[in-house]
Design a protein around this motif. Sequence first.
Motif, short mmCIF file in Angstrom:
data_model
loop_
_atom_site.label_atom_id
_atom_site.label_comp_id
_atom_site.label_asym_id
_atom_site.label_seq_id
_atom_site.Cartn_x
_atom_site.Cartn_y
_atom_site.Cartn_z
N GLN A 1 -48.52 3.86 -16.08
CA GLN A 1 -49.78 3.25 -15.66
C GLN A 1 -50.74 4.33 -15.21
OE1 GLN A 1 -49.98 -0.57 -13.90
NE2 GLN A 1 -51.60 -0.06 -12.47
N GLY B 1 -55.22 -3.42 -17.14
CA GLY B 1 -54.94 -3.99 -15.82
C GLY B 1 -56.24 -4.39 -15.16
N TYR C 1 -55.59 0.76 -15.68
CA TYR C 1 -56.05 -0.13 -14.59
C TYR C 1 -57.31 0.41 -13.92
CZ TYR C 1 -56.33 -2.08 -9.89
OH TYR C 1 -56.80 -2.65 -8.74
#
Length: 353
Positions: free
Chosen positions: A199, A258, A238
């Motif tokens: 991520q 995200g 994200y």
Amino acid sequence: MNDRFLRACRREPVDRTPVWIMRQAGRYLPEYRAVRAGIPFLTLCKTPEKAAEVTLQPIDILGVDAAILFSDILIPLEPMGVGVRFDEGGPVLAPPELTLERMQQLAVPDPVETVPFVLDTIRILRRELAGRVPLIGFAGAPFTLASYVVEKGGSKDFLKLKRLLFERPEVAHTLLGKLADTVGLYLRAQIEAGAQAVQIFDTWAGILSPRDYDEFAGPYVTRVIEALPRPGVPVIHYVNGGAGLLERMKAAGGDVIGIDWKTSLADARRRLGASVAVQGNLDPVALFLPREKLEERVAEILGQGASGPGHIFNLGHGIYPDTSPDAAKFLVECVHRLSAAGGAPRQQQQQQQ
Ligand code: CP3
């Protein structure tokens, strides 16, 4: 092997909607506070056995579908030559003077030599998880890391950062380029050590206008992703406050976008199309609601997520330290129960059409 998280990242059918929680290892868990009581935060990050221990806590306690490496986005800054410490009010950074020359001198460190503890933590975790759930690695995006460097910590208005971008863009771009190369090597090393997804946290990119995002944030996320091995592990991209930027985030890259709670998941799906998965997007404060009300909100989000393939349930930002662990546990149980009853099969149908 529970692989519903990785399947959802790839937009494949799942038996239930996978769920994990941003900052799932942290102070809301008494078990985390017990480990943390005897050891400063950065030391915890740099001690593989302990970092692995706290990573595993939410897997056992909450039953989430993915583990996320316990570390911090600021870890790779130290070997670049930026001092990092944590005090009561959060992180405090000691960067070199923000001149073109000093930014050109910043190191792009080799992670194997400078942050071996992160890679050791990943290796321990893969062994200890033994396939129970996949392991997510992570890094801060260049723009978000630059915000901590320039502000020397957190900020409310990001005035120093924005003034640097506007008044001395060549200094900003030199810093961002060094950060992108560092983060590219850092994530590549995490993947080589065993991270099964990564991520990229561009937590603060939402403070930018679309034109500034296109100049200072998006291209550097692309540069990070281009440095990763291919075919590669899924990349989750994200941004907090990314409502005005969703299409741009998608263009910058990532297999999963995200999103926070300020965009409805249905709108996000419409705007992003079917070629990416989505992750989100419960308001973390919803965990303070009575259970029936929390359950209603979970059902709403699942309904919106099920309108296309690939939904990973998460909060829209990190869990608050004063959240009850029972509420987090209920959330996970609720996502699994409700999606087994309705959300996931619809997701499957959609894909077969
Ligand atoms: O999600 C997880 O469980 C994995 C661990 C993780 C931490 N930080 C542990 C942590 C992750 C993924 C992060 C990312 C991170 N760190 C971000 C991006 C995510 C986001 O929230 O948008 C940012 C901006 C940071 C920088 C950072 N680290 C700040 C601003 C702070 C202080 C605020 C706070 O919550 O105390 C930290 C400290 C930190 N990182 C803690 C934890 C568990 C608390 C440390 C403690 O035990 O006192």
